[in-house]
Motif scaffolding. Structure first.
Motif, PDB file in Angstrom:
ATOM      1  N   ASP A   1       0.839  -1.192   0.000  1.00 34.24           N
ATOM      2  CA  ASP A   1       0.000   0.000   0.000  1.00 34.24           C
ATOM      3  C   ASP A   1       0.877   1.246   0.000  1.00 34.24           C
ATOM      4  OD1 ASP A   1       0.907  -0.831   2.505  1.00 34.24           O
ATOM      5  OD2 ASP A   1      -0.636   0.300   3.569  1.00 34.24           O
ATOM      6  N   ALA A   2       0.324   2.356  -0.423  1.00 33.80           N
ATOM      7  CA  ALA A   2       1.060   3.617  -0.396  1.00 33.80           C
ATOM      8  C   ALA A   2       1.272   4.013   1.061  1.00 33.80           C
ATOM      9  CB  ALA A   2       0.292   4.700  -1.148  1.00 33.80           C
ATOM     10  N   ARG A   3       2.540   4.099   1.466  1.00 30.99           N
ATOM     11  CA  ARG A   3       2.840   4.339   2.877  1.00 30.99           C
ATOM     12  C   ARG A   3       4.093   5.194   3.017  1.00 30.99           C
ATOM     13  NH1 ARG A   3       1.302   0.680   6.886  1.00 30.99           N
ATOM     14  NH2 ARG A   3       2.455   2.108   8.252  1.00 30.99           N
ATOM     15  N   SER A   4       4.167   5.904   4.141  1.00 32.64           N
ATOM     16  CA  SER A   4       5.385   6.617   4.524  1.00 32.64           C
ATOM     17  C   SER A   4       5.801   6.151   5.908  1.00 32.64           C
ATOM     18  CB  SER A   4       5.160   8.137   4.515  1.00 32.64           C
ATOM     19  OG  SER A   4       4.980   8.611   3.198  1.00 32.64           O
ATOM     20  N   TYR A   5       7.098   6.055   6.117  1.00 33.41           N
ATOM     21  CA  TYR A   5       7.653   5.611   7.392  1.00 33.41           C
ATOM     22  C   TYR A   5       8.687   6.628   7.852  1.00 33.41           C
ATOM     23  CZ  TYR A   5       5.702   1.137   5.825  1.00 33.41           C
ATOM     24  OH  TYR A   5       4.868   0.144   5.365  1.00 33.41           O
ATOM     25  N   ARG A   6       8.712   6.880   9.146  1.00 35.53           N
ATOM     26  CA  ARG A   6       9.656   7.840   9.720  1.00 35.53           C
ATOM     27  C   ARG A   6      10.503   7.109  10.758  1.00 35.53           C
ATOM     28  NH1 ARG A   6       9.981  13.443  10.115  1.00 35.53           N
ATOM     29  NH2 ARG A   6      10.925  14.240  12.050  1.00 35.53           N
ATOM     30  N   VAL A   7      11.825   7.223  10.619  1.00 36.16           N
ATOM     31  CA  VAL A   7      12.750   6.536  11.516  1.00 36.16           C
ATOM     32  C   VAL A   7      13.714   7.559  12.100  1.00 36.16           C
ATOM     33  CG1 VAL A   7      14.448   4.692  11.740  1.00 36.16           C
ATOM     34  CG2 VAL A   7      12.587   4.476  10.070  1.00 36.16           C
ATOM     35  N   ALA A   8      13.819   7.598  13.418  1.00 37.91           N
ATOM     36  CA  ALA A   8      14.745   8.532  14.076  1.00 37.91           C
ATOM     37  C   ALA A   8      16.184   8.127  13.769  1.00 37.91           C
ATOM     38  CB  ALA A   8      14.510   8.526  15.577  1.00 37.91           C
ATOM     39  N   LEU A   9      17.014   9.112  13.423  1.00 41.87           N
ATOM     40  CA  LEU A   9      18.409   8.819  13.099  1.00 41.87           C
ATOM     41  C   LEU A   9      19.144   8.185  14.268  1.00 41.87           C
ATOM     42  CD1 LEU A   9      19.472  11.936  11.016  1.00 41.87           C
ATOM     43  CD2 LEU A   9      19.344   9.570  10.227  1.00 41.87           C
ATOM     44  N   LYS A  10      18.790   8.558  15.485  1.00 38.37           N
ATOM     45  CA  LYS A  10      19.475   7.996  16.648  1.00 38.37           C
ATOM     46  C   LYS A  10      19.238   6.499  16.773  1.00 38.37           C
ATOM     47  CE  LYS A  10      15.705   9.071  19.909  1.00 38.37           C
ATOM     48  NZ  LYS A  10      15.339   7.659  20.140  1.00 38.37           N
ATOM     49  N   ASP A  11      18.174   6.007  16.153  1.00 37.53           N
ATOM     50  CA  ASP A  11      17.856   4.585  16.238  1.00 37.53           C
ATOM     51  C   ASP A  11      18.608   3.756  15.209  1.00 37.53           C
ATOM     52  OD1 ASP A  11      16.094   5.093  18.304  1.00 37.53           O
ATOM     53  OD2 ASP A  11      14.347   5.255  16.980  1.00 37.53           O
ATOM     54  N   VAL A  12      19.203   4.402  14.209  1.00 35.52           N
ATOM     55  CA  VAL A  12      19.879   3.651  13.146  1.00 35.52           C
ATOM     56  C   VAL A  12      21.327   4.057  12.937  1.00 35.52           C
ATOM     57  CG1 VAL A  12      17.746   3.148  11.915  1.00 35.52           C
ATOM     58  CG2 VAL A  12      19.017   5.223  11.355  1.00 35.52           C
TER      59      VAL A  12
END
Length: 244
Positions: free
Chosen positions: A200-211
């Motif tokens: 499905d059309a989706r956006s995901y947000r990931v904190a830089l501190k987590d990666v």
């Protein structure tokens, strides 16, 4: 000059220099390599050359199963050894070796064999290449990934976010490459499974501190069918230098 070398030179000459923004590659090359492998430095140099083509996402995945021969690979992750074995289990040849490249999660070749790698790249692109356009951008202290609706992931696909070091030179102190300085390009420093995407059309947000990892200055995004233990074709990818 061989046909494969000439073709690769033309591809690189025609490719524009990658901008500091997102690149949208058409092919993913994963090189399984080791600082303890005497035959790996030529493959590492070839990957550095391939990585100049913005149409290719070339990644270095250092493995740890040669550490016993006298030098512990300073960039290796055990998960890379598991990933290489999982790939092999999906192929009829079931071969695991270094230097080995896997193209788009499907095609295997010797990483130092320019002609074999070129054949794999052309075969992958002839088969359709990466069909899912992936958008990735930095938004403050986070990375935002956007995916369009796609039937290619109807059965689910893993969305991976990997911190990457674009270049790292290592002085190897012992083992088969003892005394050599080897430069590695686009070194993967970790894996975060952001989601199992259902198309499905989706956006995901990931904190830089987590990666983020020590030394990482970029992120690679992979959309891959199958699962971590039974990886299938890679259907989408993107690369983003993070800047300051």
């Amino acid at each position: 000059m061989t046909f494969a070398r000439t073709t690769l030179a033309l591809l690189l000459a025609l490719a524009a220099s990658p901008a500091l923004g997102q690149s949208q590659p058409k092919t993913v090359v994963e090189l399984f390599t080791s600082q303890g492998c005497a035959s790996c430095p030529p493959a590492d140099a070839l990957l550095t050359e391939i990585a100049k083509d913005p149409q290719v996402l070339a990644l270095t995945l250092a493995v740890d199963y040669w550490d016993y021969v006298g030098w512990k690979d300073t960039l290796a992750l055990h998960g890379h050894s598991l990933r290489q074995k999982a790939y092999a289990d999906q192929r009829p040849d079931r071969k695991v070796f270094t230097p080995q490249v896997v193209v788009d999660g499907m095609l295997s070749a010797k990483g130092s064999d320019r002609a074999a790698l070129q054949r794999a790249l052309f075969a992958a692109r002839s088969g359709g290449g990466l069909t899912v356009p992936v958008s990735v951008k930095r938004d403050g202290d986070a990375v935002e990934i956007s995916l369009p609706e796609s039937k290619a992931a109807a059965d689910g696909a893993d969305l991976w976010l990997c911190p990457v070091m674009r270049s790292q030179t290592v002085a190897i102190g012992r083992g088969e490459n003892g005394g050599r300085n080897v430069t590695y390009s686009n070194v993967v420093r970790g894996w975060t499974r952001v989601a199992i995407w259902q198309g499905d059309a989706r956006s995901y947000r990931v904190a830089l501190k987590d990666v983020s990892r020590d030394g990482s200055d970029s992120v690679a995004v992979l959309v891959q069918t199958g699962s971590p233990t039974t990886p299938g074709p890679i259907i989408g990818a993107a690369f983003l230098p993070l800047g300051n």
